[in-house]
Each structure stands twice: as structure tokens, then as C-alpha cells.
Design a protein around this motif. Structure first.
Motif, PDB file in Angstrom:
ATOM      1  N   ARG A   2       0.833  -1.205   0.000  1.00  0.00           N
ATOM      2  CA  ARG A   2       0.000   0.000   0.000  1.00  0.00           C
ATOM      3  C   ARG A   2       0.870   1.258   0.000  1.00  0.00           C
ATOM      4  O   ARG A   2       1.787   1.392   0.806  1.00  0.00           O
ATOM      5  N   VAL A   4       0.993   5.608  -0.145  1.00  0.00           N
ATOM      6  CA  VAL A   4       0.417   6.953  -0.126  1.00  0.00           C
ATOM      7  C   VAL A   4       1.314   7.825  -0.998  1.00  0.00           C
ATOM      8  O   VAL A   4       2.528   7.881  -0.791  1.00  0.00           O
ATOM      9  N   ALA A  28      -3.192   3.636  -1.697  1.00  0.00           N
ATOM     10  CA  ALA A  28      -4.103   3.890  -0.574  1.00  0.00           C
ATOM     11  C   ALA A  28      -4.668   5.300  -0.651  1.00  0.00           C
ATOM     12  O   ALA A  28      -5.812   5.541  -0.264  1.00  0.00           O
ATOM     13  N   ALA A  29      -3.846   6.242  -1.144  1.00  0.00           N
ATOM     14  CA  ALA A  29      -4.291   7.628  -1.323  1.00  0.00           C
ATOM     15  C   ALA A  29      -3.318   8.326  -2.256  1.00  0.00           C
ATOM     16  O   ALA A  29      -2.116   8.054  -2.239  1.00  0.00           O
ATOM     17  N   ARG A  39      -2.780  13.778   7.006  1.00  0.00           N
ATOM     18  CA  ARG A  39      -3.951  12.960   7.374  1.00  0.00           C
ATOM     19  C   ARG A  39      -3.834  11.547   6.821  1.00  0.00           C
ATOM     20  O   ARG A  39      -4.104  10.562   7.517  1.00  0.00           O
ATOM     21  N   ALA A  40      -3.428  11.434   5.564  1.00  0.00           N
ATOM     22  CA  ALA A  40      -3.349  10.122   4.922  1.00  0.00           C
ATOM     23  C   ALA A  40      -2.323   9.223   5.607  1.00  0.00           C
ATOM     24  O   ALA A  40      -2.574   8.037   5.836  1.00  0.00           O
ATOM     25  N   GLU A  43      -3.762   8.217   9.123  1.00  0.00           N
ATOM     26  CA  GLU A  43      -4.969   7.388   9.162  1.00  0.00           C
ATOM     27  C   GLU A  43      -4.831   6.074   8.398  1.00  0.00           C
ATOM     28  O   GLU A  43      -5.428   5.062   8.785  1.00  0.00           O
ATOM     29  N   LEU A  44      -4.056   6.056   7.342  1.00  0.00           N
ATOM     30  CA  LEU A  44      -4.009   4.889   6.466  1.00  0.00           C
ATOM     31  C   LEU A  44      -2.846   3.950   6.749  1.00  0.00           C
ATOM     32  O   LEU A  44      -2.867   2.795   6.327  1.00  0.00           O
ATOM     33  N   GLU A  45      -1.779   4.449   7.423  1.00  0.00           N
ATOM     34  CA  GLU A  45      -0.608   3.639   7.770  1.00  0.00           C
ATOM     35  C   GLU A  45      -0.116   2.803   6.572  1.00  0.00           C
ATOM     36  O   GLU A  45      -0.152   1.568   6.596  1.00  0.00           O
ATOM     37  N   PRO A  46       0.344   3.472   5.527  1.00  0.00           N
ATOM     38  CA  PRO A  46       0.776   2.754   4.324  1.00  0.00           C
ATOM     39  C   PRO A  46       2.090   2.004   4.551  1.00  0.00           C
ATOM     40  O   PRO A  46       2.796   2.223   5.540  1.00  0.00           O
TER      41      PRO A  46
END
Length: 217
Positions: A2, A4, A28-29, A39-40, A43-46
Motif C-alpha cells: 500500500r 500513499v 491507498a491515497a 492525514r493520509a 490514518e491509512l498507515e501505508p
């Protein structure tokens, strides 16, 4: 894996998304500003972040600072930084904590798909991927008044440059068309001449070499 991605130019961002997806990365973003990146990452912990140095709103080093903040919150977060020009200060900031999972590439490298994807994989795996032009500048600056560098042979300097970029012994051997055993001998000689501790860990030796080259700034 994943990813970002942070890049404010739409066409480049879209191209990077397509390139990474074509090589089995999950996006993921894909964001365009510093606040969105912060934020990404939180929140997403790539598995890895690919980040343009300059992002809105400041268009200075917003992307780098967001990535460094994320690494402080999540030590070891793999980050590959992209920059339009060689900025040694940015490279030093990225390497300052002495841990791997970091890369610094010029955006020109993105157009070499194989090289770029290899760099993302290496960084995501905890390795180091440094742009050859950054290494060249560090070598040039140190060489002028550095006796240990002057003791290296031409072949050892070639090996040192590739080692500092994050290449393994096997990769260096393939590029220079010699045996891996020969490269192991060259790296041992390099560490001895530069007064560095010998290490079998690829990433630790890269960080040691980069720290040496960056002395006296």
C-alpha cells in the motif's frame, strides 16, 4: 503493498498512480497538499510513502516536513522523496535519524520506470535509494581535501558510489560485470581505508558511507 502518494501536479500524480498500479502496488491515497498528506499517513498507515518535497500550501519543503513528522510518529515509516533539483539539505534531513527505509530521487528518475519501481521496492523493504547526483555532489565536496578518499582506486570509487546509492553487492557486481566476491573485496578495502566499521547489512553500510561523505558540511 500500500502506497500513499503526494504530488501537486495532476498529470504527474496521475502518471505515478498508473505506473505504480501497473507494478502491483495498491494506491491507498493520492493527495496534492501537505495537510492531506499528514492525514493520509496518520490514518491509512501505508507500507511506503512517495512524496514530492514541495507541496501546497507553502510550496517550500512541505512534503518533506510532513514525511519527517510521520516518521517521528511512526519510526521506520518508509519514505521516498522526489525533488526537482538536488538539495543536499533535504537528503541530510531525511537521513538524520540513521535508520533505513528512505530514498531521495530527482523527478527525472521517474521516467525510468524500472529504476523508479526498484527504488520504491527497496525503500519499502527498509533499504536506501539515493539519487546518483546527490552522491556525486557529496563525493566531489569531500574529495578536494580528503586523504582517505584519495587512497581509493578508480574501481573502489565506482563501487563506493553505487554502494552509497543503496545497491547490494550482487547488484553492483552485475552493473560492473565482475564477480560478487570481487565486490566484497572492494567494499572491505573501502571500509578499511575510510575507517568505517565493516557491516554485512546492506542498509547499515549505506548509511555509514553517507554519514562519512556528509562530514564537514
Amino acid at each position: 503493498m500500500r502506497v500513499v502518494l503526494a504530488e501537486d501536479l495532476f498529470l504527474l500524480r496521475d502518471g505515478l498512480v498508473r505506473l505504480l498500479e501497473a507494478h502491483d502496488f495498491e494506491i491507498a491515497a493520492a493527495v496534492e497538499s501537505g495537510p492531506e498528506l499528514t492525514r493520509a499517513l496518520a490514518e491509512l498507515e501505508p507500507d511506503v510513502a512517495v512524496v514530492d518535497v514541495r507541496l501546497p500550501p507553502t510550496h517550500t519543503d512541505e512534503g518533506l516536513q510532513c514525511a519527517l513528522e510521520a516518521r517521528r510518529a511512526r519510526p521506520g515509516l518508509p519514505v521516498l522523496v522526489l525533488s526537482q533539483h538536488v538539495e543536499q539539505l533535504y537528503a541530510r534531513e531525511l537521513l538524520a535519524d540513521g535508520t533505513g527505509g528512505v530514498g531521495y530521487l530527482l523527478k527525472d528518475r521517474v521516467f525510468d520506470a524500472a529504476q523508479f519501481v526498484d527504488a520504491v521496492h527497496r525503500v519499502a523493504a527498509g533499504g536506501t535509494a539515493m539519487d546518483p547526483q546527490v552522491i556525486q555532489q557529496l563525493l566531489t565536496r569531500r574529495a578536494a581535501a580528503d586523504q582517505p578518499l584519495g587512497r581509493l582506486t578508480a574501481r573502489e570509487l565506482e563501487v563506493l558510489e553505487l554502494m552509497a546509492q543503496g545497491r547490494s553487492n550482487a547488484a553492483i557486481a552485475g552493473q560492473l560485470v565482475v564477480t560478487e566476491r570481487a565486490i566484497a573485496k572492494h567494499t572491505s578495502n573501502i571500509f578499511a581505508k575510510l575507517g568505517l566499521e565493516v557491516s554485512d547489512d546492506d542498509n547499515r553500510r549505506v548509511l555509514a558511507v553517507l554519514a562519512y561523505l556528509d562530514q564537514g558540511r
